[in-house]
Design an enzyme around this catalytic site. Structure first.
Site, PDB file in Angstrom:
ATOM      1  N   GLU A 268       7.548  -8.283   6.715  1.00 54.41           N
ATOM      2  CA  GLU A 268       6.995  -7.417   5.660  1.00 54.41           C
ATOM      3  C   GLU A 268       6.284  -8.240   4.590  1.00 54.41           C
ATOM      4  O   GLU A 268       5.223  -7.851   4.106  1.00 54.41           O
ATOM      5  CB  GLU A 268       8.101  -6.574   5.017  1.00 54.41           C
ATOM      6  CG  GLU A 268       8.758  -5.574   5.961  1.00 54.41           C
ATOM      7  CD  GLU A 268       7.753  -4.568   6.525  1.00 54.41           C
ATOM      8  OE1 GLU A 268       6.876  -4.132   5.775  1.00 54.41           O
ATOM      9  OE2 GLU A 268       7.845  -4.252   7.723  1.00 54.41           O
ATOM     10  N   ASP A 349       3.818 -10.927  12.268  1.00 50.87           N
ATOM     11  CA  ASP A 349       4.815 -11.554  13.138  1.00 50.87           C
ATOM     12  C   ASP A 349       4.683 -13.074  13.087  1.00 50.87           C
ATOM     13  O   ASP A 349       5.678 -13.795  13.025  1.00 50.87           O
ATOM     14  CB  ASP A 349       4.638 -11.085  14.593  1.00 50.87           C
ATOM     15  CG  ASP A 349       5.333  -9.751  14.849  1.00 50.87           C
ATOM     16  OD1 ASP A 349       6.076  -9.289  13.954  1.00 50.87           O
ATOM     17  OD2 ASP A 349       5.139  -9.175  15.930  1.00 50.87           O
TER      18      ASP A 349
HETATM   19 ZN    ZN Z   1       4.616  -4.623  10.312  1.00 53.35          ZN
END
Ligand code: ZN
Length: 402
Positions: A268, A349
């Site tokens: 996030e 990611d």
């Molecule tokens: Zn995401």
């Protein structure tokens, strides 16, 4: 509209067929972490949701036809003409408000069915009838308080600001969206959920270190009682600038290990640090600019009204009509938007892999897919068209190789 509806139905059919064909075997890379029963539940849940989507598509198409060619919107325009002057901002406001209410009411049975039958059957629903009604009323109250003033300003600009009204409306909407983002975490969200400071000391110290490492400052880390409505878990940011806060669903904190929560949070943070949130806002402002420009051209063309079953040719009616039909066009841009979003997910990611532990993120993702009964075997075309997140297998493969 016919082309959009046909494409939607075709994609749903593909999704159902594909998920069913892969129902009886867990894909190799998940064979050790996800039991067959859970995989089959995910398949059934995905099929049930796709079926609901089919009903929704048909219903939406019928409602759109009824309001345009069926004369529904024209009827509303004439109905309100009896009470207010047609060239006043109130006429447009009443037509739009009644249209939204009617459409909301028509969609209500399907929403209820989704929550209290489908989500319930698969064990995800925690919503009670009482909470549903309270949410609905609060939602309506916020829509009136936050929506009506800006709507009146927009309609007033349409009627009074001359031929460049669409540009002024766009500026107002951009400023208003910034204002909403600022008050949303402080005013709107607390009305629906409780936010408590994170009280798990082990997790809190991990998170503190992550925030220090990445140089992130926020107005605090909160746990939200998402479990009062659903057992689906999530993590997100709300607000921006100095008002931004990090929110973790209680369902996420209770299901994941601290190191896994840290990895999810790092993902996030990646969205924030890589400016995905700002890019997303810029994209939506660009789209609304293009759309308002198009509306500025269309709203003075009689064929636009006549072709869609409306004889009351005022600019506010043009706006209402435009809002009704524009999703049919945006539908064909959807794959590009989904692609933009998936690219951001891969980037976030990678950020998480660099700033936390990729293995922990993989573990967390597998748990979340398992717990949410998200399918591991989506139809590739359906996924490419709609999905904001890449399929699990592709995400995990990338995480393992970075
Ligand atoms: Zn995401």
């Amino acid at each position: 509209m016919a082309l959009a509806a046909a494409t939607r139905l075709w994609l749903s059919q593909r999704q159902i067929r594909h998920v069913r064909e892969h129902r009886d075997a867990v894909p190799g890379m998940f064979a050790e972490s996800i039991p067959l029963a859970a995989h089959q539940k995910a398949a059934d849940y995905t099929v049930a949701k796709a079926r609901l989507g089919i009903v929704d598509t048909v219903l939406d198409a019928l409602i759109l036809l009824a309001f345009t060619l069926g004369g529904g919107l024209q009827w509303l325009a004439q109905f309100w003409e009896r009470f207010v002057a047609i060239d006043s901002i109130w006429h447009g406001a009443l037509v739009l408000a009644s249209l939204l209410l009617i459409r909301g009411a028509l969609g209500l049975p399907l929403t209820l069915y989704r929550i209290f039958v489908v989500e319930e059957r698969f064990g995800f629903n925690r919503m009670t009838w009482k909470l549903f009604v309270i949410d609905l009323l609060k939602g309506l109250a916020f829509a009136v308080v936050l929506g009506v003033p800006v709507l009146l300003v927009v309609l007033w600009l349409m009627l009074a600001a001359g031929s460049l009204w669409w540009l002024y409306v766009w500026i107002v909407l951009v400023l208003y969206s910034l204002f909403l983002q600022m008050i949303y975490p402080a005013v709107v969200m607390p009305a629906f959920n409780k936010f408590s400071p994170l009280d798990d000391p082990v997790l809190a110290s991990r998170v503190e270190k992550l925030l220090q490492r990445t140089g992130f400052r926020s107005r605090g880390l909160f746990v939200m009682d998402g479990s009062k409505r659903s057992s689906h878990g999530n993590a997100f940011f709300a607000g921006f600038g100095a008002a931004k806060r990090i929110v973790l669903f209680d369902t996420l904190v209770s299901r994941l290990q601290p190191a896994e929560v840290e990895a999810v949070l790092a993902h996030e943070l990646g969205h924030y640090k890589l400016r995905h949130i700002v890019k997303g806002m810029a994209l939506s402002w660009t789209m609304s600019f293009v759309m308002l420009f198009a509306l500025g051209l269309l709203a003075t063309e009689p064929w636009f009204y006549e072709g869609l079953g409306v004889q009351t040719m005022t600019l506010p009616m043009g706006l209402v009509l435009f809002m009704l039909v524009v999703p049919e066009f945006i539908f064909f841009v959807q794959p590009l938007l989904a692609r933009f979003s998936r690219k951001n997910e891969y980037e976030a990611d990678r950020y998480a892999a660099e700033n936390a532990d990729a293995k922990e993120l993989v573990r967390a993702l597998v748990k979340l897919y398992h717990d949410n009964s998200a399918t591991l075997t989506p139809d590739p075309l359906h996924s490419a068209y709609y999905d904001s997140h890449p399929p699990a297998a592709m995400r995990i493969t990338r995480l393992r190789t970075t």
